[in-house]
Scaffold this motif. Sequence first.
Motif: not given
Length: 199
Positions: A15, A57, A59-60, A92-94, A142, A145-146, A165, A196
């Motif tokens: 990222i 934002i 991101c997890e 956003v959960r990945f 990811i 989305e970002i 997400e 997704k």
Amino acid sequence: ISTNKIKEASVAHYIVSSVDCGRPRSEGAITTAKWRVNFKYGSYFPDVMIDLGDRGIICEVDEKAHAAYSSGNEIDRMLELRRTFGRPLKIVRFNPDLIFRSSHNRAAGPRGSCWSKIKDEHGQLFIPHHMKSEWLERLNYIKVEIENFVRLAYAETIESAKKVEYLFYSVQVAEIVTPTTGSMMPASGSSGSRKKRTQ
């Protein structure tokens, strides 16, 4: 180093180095510095935080899709993140691990984790050569989305930020948070899994 921290570090590095958040990297909008949030279950530190001033934002990196975690705990955590940030906040959960086989999966499933363990006493994680392109493909979701959220007009971010997400989550564990009430709604669509999930 725990297995999740290794995966988290890989995602964070991608990222920071590859995502265009609309600002020079020198401004430090993207950070992995631990932003502490306190909620009723204790302190919580998001994995990657992007603060763009009028929006943010998070991101997890959810190892094994956090399947063993309490859903109530997860919801309270996300709600507290939004309350603390005080501006439109996209979450956003990945899931870096297994995607289960399904006829509704856009992937040619089943697709396992991109990570393997070295077979020694340490069991260190690594990405085998034949899985590197798969891992980069997942990370690209990811990025999309970002960057899509960054490009939204401010008025659009308010509605978009209400949606969590879920990337590479099974539908069975992908649930949504209604920010105004904190209630949960079942994921729409099929009972299969997808690359997704938009909740």
